[in-house]
Design a protein around this motif. Sequence first.
Motif, mmCIF file in Angstrom:
data_model
loop_
_atom_site.group_PDB
_atom_site.id
_atom_site.type_symbol
_atom_site.label_atom_id
_atom_site.label_comp_id
_atom_site.label_asym_id
_atom_site.label_seq_id
_atom_site.Cartn_x
_atom_site.Cartn_y
_atom_site.Cartn_z
ATOM 1 N N VAL A 31 0.535 -1.668 -0.359
ATOM 2 C CA VAL A 31 -0.019 -0.277 0.621
ATOM 3 C C VAL A 31 0.714 0.790 0.081
ATOM 4 O O VAL A 31 0.236 2.222 -1.253
ATOM 5 N N GLU A 32 1.776 1.249 0.512
ATOM 6 C CA GLU A 32 2.710 2.508 0.608
ATOM 7 C C GLU A 32 3.281 2.591 -0.420
ATOM 8 O O GLU A 32 4.153 3.540 -1.279
ATOM 9 N N ASP A 33 4.410 1.413 -0.751
ATOM 10 C CA ASP A 33 4.583 1.481 -2.308
ATOM 11 C C ASP A 33 3.997 1.737 -3.361
ATOM 12 O O ASP A 33 4.356 2.252 -4.439
ATOM 13 N N VAL A 34 2.361 2.216 -3.474
ATOM 14 C CA VAL A 34 1.246 2.228 -4.068
ATOM 15 C C VAL A 34 1.029 4.316 -4.339
ATOM 16 O O VAL A 34 1.443 4.769 -5.218
ATOM 17 N N ALA A 35 1.387 4.504 -2.467
ATOM 18 C CA ALA A 35 0.855 5.683 -2.826
ATOM 19 C C ALA A 35 1.497 6.537 -3.276
ATOM 20 O O ALA A 35 1.409 7.813 -3.177
ATOM 21 N N LEU A 36 3.117 6.014 -2.999
ATOM 22 C CA LEU A 36 3.794 7.468 -3.009
ATOM 23 C C LEU A 36 3.794 7.896 -4.182
ATOM 24 O O LEU A 36 3.740 9.074 -4.822
ATOM 25 N N PRO A 37 3.420 7.009 -5.089
ATOM 26 C CA PRO A 37 3.793 7.690 -6.831
ATOM 27 C C PRO A 37 1.703 8.339 -7.222
ATOM 28 O O PRO A 37 2.348 9.504 -7.475
ATOM 29 N N LEU A 38 1.486 8.310 -6.465
ATOM 30 C CA LEU A 38 -0.031 8.266 -6.811
ATOM 31 C C LEU A 38 -0.151 9.422 -5.694
ATOM 32 O O LEU A 38 -0.820 10.652 -6.668
ATOM 33 N N LYS A 39 0.628 9.949 -5.239
ATOM 34 C CA LYS A 39 0.655 11.496 -4.364
ATOM 35 C C LYS A 39 1.264 12.199 -5.388
ATOM 36 O O LYS A 39 1.056 13.330 -5.775
ATOM 37 N N ASN A 40 3.387 11.738 -5.418
ATOM 38 C CA ASN A 40 3.140 12.401 -6.287
ATOM 39 C C ASN A 40 2.576 13.089 -7.807
ATOM 40 O O ASN A 40 2.916 13.888 -8.111
ATOM 41 N N LEU A 41 1.796 12.030 -8.379
ATOM 42 C CA LEU A 41 1.141 12.223 -9.779
ATOM 43 C C LEU A 41 0.147 13.803 -9.407
ATOM 44 O O LEU A 41 -0.621 13.719 -9.977
ATOM 45 N N GLU A 42 -0.476 13.106 -8.659
ATOM 46 C CA GLU A 42 -1.838 14.264 -7.630
ATOM 47 C C GLU A 42 -1.030 15.373 -7.123
ATOM 48 O O GLU A 42 -1.667 16.632 -8.000
ATOM 49 N N PHE A 43 0.517 16.047 -6.840
ATOM 50 C CA PHE A 43 1.280 17.152 -6.516
ATOM 51 C C PHE A 43 0.989 17.639 -8.380
ATOM 52 O O PHE A 43 1.229 18.723 -8.534
ATOM 53 N N LEU A 44 1.820 16.510 -9.135
ATOM 54 C CA LEU A 44 2.330 16.991 -10.659
ATOM 55 C C LEU A 44 0.764 17.124 -10.831
ATOM 56 O O LEU A 44 1.066 18.938 -11.432
ATOM 57 N N ILE A 45 -0.278 17.505 -11.124
ATOM 58 C CA ILE A 45 -1.024 17.599 -11.954
ATOM 59 C C ILE A 45 -1.610 18.666 -11.451
ATOM 60 O O ILE A 45 -1.610 19.882 -12.045
ATOM 61 N N ASP A 46 -2.264 18.701 -9.753
ATOM 62 C CA ASP A 46 -2.297 19.936 -9.332
ATOM 63 C C ASP A 46 -1.459 21.557 -9.773
ATOM 64 O O ASP A 46 -2.204 22.312 -9.918
ATOM 65 N N ASP A 47 -0.107 20.900 -9.149
ATOM 66 C CA ASP A 47 1.017 22.077 -9.793
ATOM 67 C C ASP A 47 0.995 22.269 -10.855
ATOM 68 O O ASP A 47 0.775 23.263 -11.943
ATOM 69 N N TYR A 48 0.590 21.124 -12.366
ATOM 70 C CA TYR A 48 0.148 21.748 -14.085
ATOM 71 C C TYR A 48 -0.826 22.497 -13.812
ATOM 72 O O TYR A 48 -1.021 24.047 -14.694
ATOM 73 N N LEU A 49 -1.905 22.391 -12.956
ATOM 74 C CA LEU A 49 -3.101 23.399 -13.091
ATOM 75 C C LEU A 49 -3.128 24.941 -12.729
ATOM 76 O O LEU A 49 -3.521 25.553 -12.652
ATOM 77 N N LEU A 50 -2.220 24.513 -11.529
ATOM 78 C CA LEU A 50 -2.076 26.056 -11.300
ATOM 79 C C LEU A 50 -1.536 26.962 -11.761
ATOM 80 O O LEU A 50 -1.592 28.047 -11.882
ATOM 81 N N LEU A 51 -0.363 26.799 -12.724
ATOM 82 C CA LEU A 51 0.975 27.217 -13.666
ATOM 83 C C LEU A 51 -0.020 27.774 -14.595
ATOM 84 O O LEU A 51 0.350 28.216 -15.209
ATOM 85 N N ASN A 52 -0.338 26.325 -15.338
ATOM 86 C CA ASN A 52 -0.926 26.305 -17.001
ATOM 87 C C ASN A 52 -2.721 26.954 -17.521
ATOM 88 O O ASN A 52 -3.054 26.344 -18.102
ATOM 89 N N GLY A 53 -3.511 26.663 -16.241
ATOM 90 C CA GLY A 53 -4.854 26.279 -16.075
ATOM 91 C C GLY A 53 -5.466 27.302 -17.204
ATOM 92 O O GLY A 53 -6.448 27.018 -17.747
ATOM 93 N N CYS A 54 -4.653 28.905 -16.804
ATOM 94 C CA CYS A 54 -5.475 29.884 -17.356
ATOM 95 C C CYS A 54 -4.984 29.278 -19.446
ATOM 96 O O CYS A 54 -6.006 29.881 -19.767
ATOM 97 N N ARG A 55 -4.629 28.658 -19.393
ATOM 98 C CA ARG A 55 -3.631 28.287 -20.584
ATOM 99 C C ARG A 55 -4.619 27.121 -21.503
ATOM 100 O O ARG A 55 -4.586 27.528 -23.031
ATOM 101 N N LEU A 56 -5.262 26.689 -21.020
ATOM 102 C CA LEU A 56 -5.584 24.916 -21.254
ATOM 103 C C LEU A 56 -7.243 25.635 -21.417
ATOM 104 O O LEU A 56 -7.925 26.515 -20.570
#
Length: 72
Positions: free
Chosen positions: A17-42
């Motif tokens: 469960v820990e091995d699965v959770a860490l990459p998912l947290k990273n992916l969630e953070f990456l998408i959230d960061d991308y939306l914050l930086l580029n959301g108005c252009r999408l």
Amino acid sequence: MSQVSNARRQDSPDIVVEDVALPLKNLEFLIDDYLLLNGCRLDTETRFLLAGVRDCLGKVLCTTDLLSQSQS
């Protein structure tokens, strides 16, 4: 020719469960960061799609946290 052992690794459910959770947290953070930086252009559909994926990842993470807490 060398022979490869076919033994499976016996991991505890908590480690899996820990091995699965860490990459998912990273992916969630990456998408959230991308939306914050580029959301108005999408375009609207892409923004909603990425936000939906981010939200689904958050729900999966909540489930994995509950699962790891119930197993310990």
